[in-house]
Design a protein around this motif. Structure first.
Motif, PDB file in Angstrom:
ATOM      1  N   VAL A  23      -2.330   0.301  -4.834  1.00 16.18           N
ATOM      2  CA  VAL A  23      -2.186  -0.830  -3.977  1.00 16.18           C
ATOM      3  C   VAL A  23      -2.047  -2.175  -5.189  1.00 16.18           C
ATOM      4  O   VAL A  23      -2.573  -1.946  -6.049  1.00 16.18           O
ATOM      5  CB  VAL A  23      -3.719  -1.179  -3.314  1.00 16.18           C
ATOM      6  CG1 VAL A  23      -3.535  -2.725  -2.608  1.00 16.18           C
ATOM      7  CG2 VAL A  23      -3.859  -0.127  -2.228  1.00 16.18           C
TER       8      VAL A  23
ATOM      9  N   VAL B  74       0.691  -1.253   0.056  1.00 15.41           N
ATOM     10  CA  VAL B  74       0.015  -0.039  -0.044  1.00 15.41           C
ATOM     11  C   VAL B  74       0.952   1.254   0.022  1.00 15.41           C
ATOM     12  O   VAL B  74       1.595   1.365   1.137  1.00 15.41           O
ATOM     13  CB  VAL B  74      -0.781   0.059   1.165  1.00 15.41           C
ATOM     14  CG1 VAL B  74      -1.759   1.191   1.245  1.00 15.41           C
ATOM     15  CG2 VAL B  74      -1.719  -1.294   1.285  1.00 15.41           C
TER      16      VAL B  74
ATOM     17  N   CYS C 148      -3.539  -5.336   4.743  1.00 15.07           N
ATOM     18  CA  CYS C 148      -4.567  -4.788   3.745  1.00 15.07           C
ATOM     19  C   CYS C 148      -5.106  -6.172   3.117  1.00 15.07           C
ATOM     20  O   CYS C 148      -4.692  -7.222   3.028  1.00 15.07           O
ATOM     21  CB  CYS C 148      -3.486  -4.067   2.409  1.00 15.07           C
ATOM     22  SG  CYS C 148      -4.480  -3.864   1.098  1.00 15.07           S
ATOM     23  N   ILE C 149      -6.466  -6.012   2.787  1.00 11.50           N
ATOM     24  CA  ILE C 149      -7.002  -7.096   1.968  1.00 11.50           C
ATOM     25  C   ILE C 149      -7.500  -6.724   0.575  1.00 11.50           C
ATOM     26  O   ILE C 149      -8.188  -7.557   0.106  1.00 11.50           O
ATOM     27  CB  ILE C 149      -8.354  -7.607   2.969  1.00 11.50           C
ATOM     28  CG1 ILE C 149      -9.442  -6.257   3.001  1.00 11.50           C
ATOM     29  CG2 ILE C 149      -8.020  -7.985   4.165  1.00 11.50           C
ATOM     30  CD1 ILE C 149     -10.800  -6.210   3.647  1.00 11.50           C
ATOM     31  N   ASP C 150      -6.865  -5.907   0.016  1.00  8.48           N
ATOM     32  CA  ASP C 150      -7.018  -5.477  -1.408  1.00  8.48           C
ATOM     33  C   ASP C 150      -8.270  -5.206  -1.737  1.00  8.48           C
ATOM     34  O   ASP C 150      -8.564  -5.457  -3.057  1.00  8.48           O
ATOM     35  CB  ASP C 150      -6.431  -6.645  -2.163  1.00  8.48           C
ATOM     36  CG  ASP C 150      -4.771  -6.926  -1.832  1.00  8.48           C
ATOM     37  OD1 ASP C 150      -4.142  -6.352  -1.361  1.00  8.48           O
ATOM     38  OD2 ASP C 150      -4.195  -8.107  -2.052  1.00  8.48           O
ATOM     39  N   CYS C 151      -9.006  -4.624  -1.177  1.00  8.13           N
ATOM     40  CA  CYS C 151     -10.266  -4.224  -1.529  1.00  8.13           C
ATOM     41  C   CYS C 151     -10.286  -3.097  -2.375  1.00  8.13           C
ATOM     42  O   CYS C 151     -11.086  -2.804  -3.265  1.00  8.13           O
ATOM     43  CB  CYS C 151     -11.293  -3.824  -0.307  1.00  8.13           C
ATOM     44  SG  CYS C 151     -10.917  -2.255   0.476  1.00  8.13           S
ATOM     45  N   MET C 152      -9.282  -2.324  -2.454  1.00  6.28           N
ATOM     46  CA  MET C 152      -9.184  -1.103  -3.599  1.00  6.28           C
ATOM     47  C   MET C 152     -10.125   0.012  -3.301  1.00  6.28           C
ATOM     48  O   MET C 152     -10.085   1.006  -4.080  1.00  6.28           O
ATOM     49  CB  MET C 152      -9.492  -1.552  -5.012  1.00  6.28           C
ATOM     50  CG  MET C 152      -8.451  -2.600  -5.438  1.00  6.28           C
ATOM     51  SD  MET C 152      -6.560  -2.065  -5.484  1.00  6.28           S
ATOM     52  CE  MET C 152      -5.779  -3.726  -5.264  1.00  6.28           C
ATOM     53  N   LEU C 153     -10.813   0.140  -2.089  1.00  6.08           N
ATOM     54  CA  LEU C 153     -11.718   1.108  -1.853  1.00  6.08           C
ATOM     55  C   LEU C 153     -10.700   2.588  -1.832  1.00  6.08           C
ATOM     56  O   LEU C 153     -11.188   3.572  -2.179  1.00  6.08           O
ATOM     57  CB  LEU C 153     -12.278   1.140  -0.291  1.00  6.08           C
ATOM     58  CG  LEU C 153     -13.517   0.466  -0.370  1.00  6.08           C
ATOM     59  CD1 LEU C 153     -14.066   0.274   0.957  1.00  6.08           C
ATOM     60  CD2 LEU C 153     -14.439   1.532  -1.272  1.00  6.08           C
ATOM     61  N   CYS C 154      -9.648   2.463  -1.139  1.00  8.09           N
ATOM     62  CA  CYS C 154      -8.683   3.601  -0.799  1.00  8.09           C
ATOM     63  C   CYS C 154      -8.100   4.227  -2.055  1.00  8.09           C
ATOM     64  O   CYS C 154      -8.156   5.378  -2.190  1.00  8.09           O
ATOM     65  CB  CYS C 154      -7.530   3.190   0.229  1.00  8.09           C
ATOM     66  SG  CYS C 154      -6.587   2.003  -0.594  1.00  8.09           S
TER      67      CYS C 154
ATOM     68  N   VAL D 221      -5.597   0.321   7.596  1.00  5.53           N
ATOM     69  CA  VAL D 221      -4.296   0.481   7.266  1.00  5.53           C
ATOM     70  C   VAL D 221      -3.669   1.836   7.826  1.00  5.53           C
ATOM     71  O   VAL D 221      -2.430   1.810   7.803  1.00  5.53           O
ATOM     72  CB  VAL D 221      -4.187   0.156   5.802  1.00  5.53           C
ATOM     73  CG1 VAL D 221      -2.822   0.314   5.225  1.00  5.53           C
ATOM     74  CG2 VAL D 221      -4.613  -1.531   5.584  1.00  5.53           C
ATOM     75  N   PHE D 222      -4.401   2.931   7.617  1.00  6.53           N
ATOM     76  CA  PHE D 222      -3.793   4.342   7.578  1.00  6.53           C
ATOM     77  C   PHE D 222      -3.775   4.804   8.970  1.00  6.53           C
ATOM     78  O   PHE D 222      -4.689   4.818   9.753  1.00  6.53           O
ATOM     79  CB  PHE D 222      -4.420   5.109   6.525  1.00  6.53           C
ATOM     80  CG  PHE D 222      -4.561   4.475   5.219  1.00  6.53           C
ATOM     81  CD1 PHE D 222      -3.373   4.761   4.255  1.00  6.53           C
ATOM     82  CD2 PHE D 222      -5.571   3.969   4.566  1.00  6.53           C
ATOM     83  CE1 PHE D 222      -3.469   4.390   3.113  1.00  6.53           C
ATOM     84  CE2 PHE D 222      -5.628   3.460   3.360  1.00  6.53           C
ATOM     85  CZ  PHE D 222      -4.550   3.521   2.589  1.00  6.53           C
TER      86      PHE D 222
ATOM     87  N   CYS E 205     -10.975   2.630   4.959  1.00  4.71           N
ATOM     88  CA  CYS E 205     -10.242   1.487   4.833  1.00  4.71           C
ATOM     89  C   CYS E 205     -10.962   0.262   5.839  1.00  4.71           C
ATOM     90  O   CYS E 205     -11.042   0.768   7.208  1.00  4.71           O
ATOM     91  CB  CYS E 205      -8.707   1.530   5.298  1.00  4.71           C
ATOM     92  SG  CYS E 205      -7.887   0.097   5.389  1.00  4.71           S
ATOM     93  N   PRO E 206     -11.462  -0.744   5.446  1.00  6.37           N
ATOM     94  CA  PRO E 206     -12.063  -1.669   6.532  1.00  6.37           C
ATOM     95  C   PRO E 206     -11.037  -2.061   7.763  1.00  6.37           C
ATOM     96  O   PRO E 206     -11.630  -2.587   8.535  1.00  6.37           O
ATOM     97  CB  PRO E 206     -12.677  -2.592   5.710  1.00  6.37           C
ATOM     98  CG  PRO E 206     -11.953  -2.672   4.393  1.00  6.37           C
ATOM     99  CD  PRO E 206     -11.475  -1.417   4.098  1.00  6.37           C
ATOM    100  N   VAL E 207      -9.808  -2.058   7.383  1.00  9.62           N
ATOM    101  CA  VAL E 207      -8.767  -2.764   8.368  1.00  9.62           C
ATOM    102  C   VAL E 207      -7.835  -1.669   8.878  1.00  9.62           C
ATOM    103  O   VAL E 207      -6.937  -2.157   9.545  1.00  9.62           O
ATOM    104  CB  VAL E 207      -8.049  -4.146   7.757  1.00  9.62           C
ATOM    105  CG1 VAL E 207      -9.161  -5.032   7.528  1.00  9.62           C
ATOM    106  CG2 VAL E 207      -7.499  -3.525   6.430  1.00  9.62           C
TER     107      VAL E 207
END
Ligand code: SF4
Ligand code: F3S
Ligand code: ZN
Length: 103
Positions: free
Chosen positions: A100, A38, A83-89, A59-60, A55-57
């Motif tokens: 990402v 990330v 990071c779970i690679d959801c790409m929301l950010c 990260v930031f 970010c659901p987890v």
């Protein structure tokens, strides 16, 4: 926007909060890219905050960057290993400061 090929085009110059920093860095005006999986281009980030909110987890984390011309805080990928690679950010950042490497 952040260069998606920063790993080829830049050099690791430092470590911060457990992640790599990709130069050039010349504080306080030039801060480089923080993180690898990330990655946030600190010289593009203007502290919008959408990445921290979405970010659901979590990260930031905010870091203070006094004297930077874009903004005096940045979204630091302090927990990039979560990071779970959801790409929301990537989708919500208004200035495309985040890359990402999801797949
Ligand atoms: Fe968080 Fe998803 Fe961005 Fe990974 S891709 S840092 S999980 S918002
Ligand atoms: Fe910065 Fe974009 Fe997040 S401007 S705070 S990286 S949404
Ligand atoms: Zn950092």
């Amino acid at each position: 926007a952040i260069d998606p090929h920063f790993e080829q085009n830049r050099e690791k110059v430092d470590q911060h909060n457990g992640h790599d920093v990709w130069g050039p860095v010349d504080e306080p005006e030039s801060l480089g890219i923080h993180g690898t999986h990330v990655a946030v281009d600190f010289d593009i980030c203007l502290a919008d905050g959408a990445c921290l909110e979405d970010c659901p987890v979590d990260v930031f984390e905010w870091v203070e960057t006094p004297g930077h011309p874009e903004s005096e805080m940045k979204a630091d990928p302090a927990n990039e290993s979560q990071c779970i690679d959801c790409m929301l950010c990537v989708d919500v950042c208004p200035v495309d400061a985040i890359d990402v490497d999801g797949s």
